[in-house]
Design a protein around this motif. Structure first.
Motif, PDB file in Angstrom:
ATOM      1  N   ALA A  91       4.674  -4.985 -26.705  1.00 52.99           N
ATOM      2  CA  ALA A  91       4.070  -5.960 -27.135  1.00 52.99           C
ATOM      3  C   ALA A  91       4.370  -6.763 -28.501  1.00 52.99           C
ATOM      4  CB  ALA A  91       3.671  -6.558 -26.584  1.00 52.99           C
ATOM      5  N   LEU A  94       8.116  -5.558 -30.450  1.00 54.83           N
ATOM      6  CA  LEU A  94       9.569  -6.538 -29.084  1.00 54.83           C
ATOM      7  C   LEU A  94       9.000  -8.008 -30.500  1.00 54.83           C
ATOM      8  CD1 LEU A  94       9.686  -6.644 -25.552  1.00 54.83           C
ATOM      9  CD2 LEU A  94      10.845  -5.240 -27.653  1.00 54.83           C
ATOM     10  N   LEU A  95       8.029  -8.459 -30.667  1.00 53.36           N
ATOM     11  CA  LEU A  95       7.711  -9.652 -31.115  1.00 53.36           C
ATOM     12  C   LEU A  95       7.531  -9.644 -32.687  1.00 53.36           C
ATOM     13  CD1 LEU A  95       6.832 -12.647 -31.837  1.00 53.36           C
ATOM     14  CD2 LEU A  95       4.282 -11.291 -32.292  1.00 53.36           C
ATOM     15  N   THR A  98      11.723  -9.879 -31.800  1.00 45.22           N
ATOM     16  CA  THR A  98      12.424 -11.196 -32.069  1.00 45.22           C
ATOM     17  C   THR A  98      13.086 -12.160 -33.244  1.00 45.22           C
ATOM     18  OG1 THR A  98      11.502 -10.878 -30.200  1.00 45.22           O
ATOM     19  CG2 THR A  98      11.689 -13.119 -30.842  1.00 45.22           C
ATOM     20  N   TRP A 114      10.250 -15.990 -23.500  1.00 42.45           N
ATOM     21  CA  TRP A 114       9.889 -15.489 -24.144  1.00 42.45           C
ATOM     22  C   TRP A 114       9.326 -15.247 -25.451  1.00 42.45           C
ATOM     23  CZ3 TRP A 114      11.930 -10.135 -23.970  1.00 42.45           C
ATOM     24  CH2 TRP A 114      12.283  -9.544 -25.170  1.00 42.45           C
ATOM     25  N   TYR A 118       5.430 -13.369 -26.171  1.00 43.23           N
ATOM     26  CA  TYR A 118       5.491 -11.805 -27.388  1.00 43.23           C
ATOM     27  C   TYR A 118       5.108 -12.709 -28.555  1.00 43.23           C
ATOM     28  CZ  TYR A 118       7.863  -8.669 -24.428  1.00 43.23           C
ATOM     29  OH  TYR A 118       8.221  -8.708 -22.417  1.00 43.23           O
ATOM     30  N   THR A 121       0.957 -12.005 -25.861  1.00 39.75           N
ATOM     31  CA  THR A 121       0.500 -11.002 -25.092  1.00 39.75           C
ATOM     32  C   THR A 121       0.316 -10.095 -26.244  1.00 39.75           C
ATOM     33  OG1 THR A 121       2.017 -11.646 -23.647  1.00 39.75           O
ATOM     34  CG2 THR A 121       0.983  -9.659 -23.648  1.00 39.75           C
ATOM     35  N   PRO A 122       0.451  -9.984 -27.174  1.00 38.98           N
ATOM     36  CA  PRO A 122       0.318  -8.183 -27.906  1.00 38.98           C
ATOM     37  C   PRO A 122      -1.710  -8.550 -28.379  1.00 38.98           C
ATOM     38  CG  PRO A 122       1.960  -9.769 -29.214  1.00 38.98           C
ATOM     39  CD  PRO A 122       1.594  -9.925 -27.674  1.00 38.98           C
TER      40      PRO A 122
END
Length: 279
Positions: A91, A94-95, A98, A114, A118, A121-122
């Protein structure tokens, strides 16, 4: 108190709640990526091409659904603990991807969802792991078994191969793109790198824990994800570039990972059943 009953080694209610909150988002994302891969720019957070890249991300979400459902229903923390660092790395990756490629994302509801997910979540998963890190009392489940050292070594090697591949793709996508098995952009290369980090981080857990009960749910999730990846590669086979060395290498890595995870899972379950019969 029986080792199989809730005690010091327990999943906290807040951990279960967060897992249940995450699952519907994973289900929705997997549905969009697998059913509408050609409309990701409209329905998902950004336009993903070719479809095999969308399928690969969806495959990670399918495994995540299995894992977080396991978190929600299991009684003992150690059964899911090794998966939390993997989720944080995935996660978090992906952050970062992004934020590095904001110009590639669609300005729609999916992207808003999204970025919120993100961005939280992490940190939420890391916080849960930190709260629960001392919950594990180190006891075996009933029944349970130790994973043999040679087997753990093999799984560490497979995980390391996946982790190194994922790290290179994430940190230096421009080096990988010309050689990869299908066409990638810097964003999809980094996303795929984050996906490949998952089994590698999970495998690191074998360095400190050899209980099969600590990895049963994770390996089930990995097998579900690997089956989805294999189906994805079949469905997206037209995008595979067979003149590139990475194509057979990647397919071999997936095949070895699937065989390894399936063999270990079946072998450990048989071993536990035999031990129960001999008691």
């Amino acid at each position: 108190m029986s080792p199989a009953e809730p005690g010091p080694d327990r999943v906290l209610p807040v951990t279960r709640v967060v897992a249940l909150v995450i699952v519907p988002f994973l289900v929705a994302a997997a549905f969009l990526l697998f059913v509408f891969p050609a409309r990701t720019g409209e329905l998902f957070a950004w336009a993903i091409a070719p479809p095999v890249s969308a399928y690969m991300l969806g495959s990670a979400y399918v495994g995540g659904i299995w894992f977080f459902l396991g978190v929600a229903v299991t009684k003992r923390w150690h059964r899911v603990a090794p998966g939390f660092p993997a989720v944080v790395v995935f996660a978090g990756g992906l952050l970062v991807a992004t934020l590095l490629h904001l110009d590639r994302f669609s300005q729609n509801l999916s992207f808003s969802t999204w970025i919120v997910l993100y961005a939280t979540t992490p940190f939420a998963v890391a916080w849960l792991w930190w709260m629960q890190r001392r919950s594990d009392d180190g006891r075996l489940d009933v029944p349970d078994s130790r994973v043999p050292r040679p087997v753990r070594g093999v799984m560490l090697a497979v995980g390391a191969a996946s982790l190194v591949t994922g790290a290179v793709m994430f940190l230096a996508p421009s080096l990988v793109i010309p050689f990869w098995a299908w066409e990638l952009t810097p964003l999809t290369a980094q996303v795929l790198g984050a996906v490949l980090s998952l089994p590698g981080i999970v495998a690191i857990g074998f360095l400190r824990d050899d209980r099969w009960s600590s990895f049963r749910i994770l390996f089930q999730a990995q097998l579900v994800s690997l089956v989805a990846i294999i189906c994805s590669l079949i469905a997206g086979r037209d995008a595979l570039l067979w003149d590139r060395l990475a194509t057979p290498a990647f397919l071999a890595l997936i095949a070895v990972a699937f065989i390894g995870y399936a063999t270990l899972t079946a072998g450990m379950e048989i071993r536990i059943r035999r031990s129960v019969k001999n008691v």
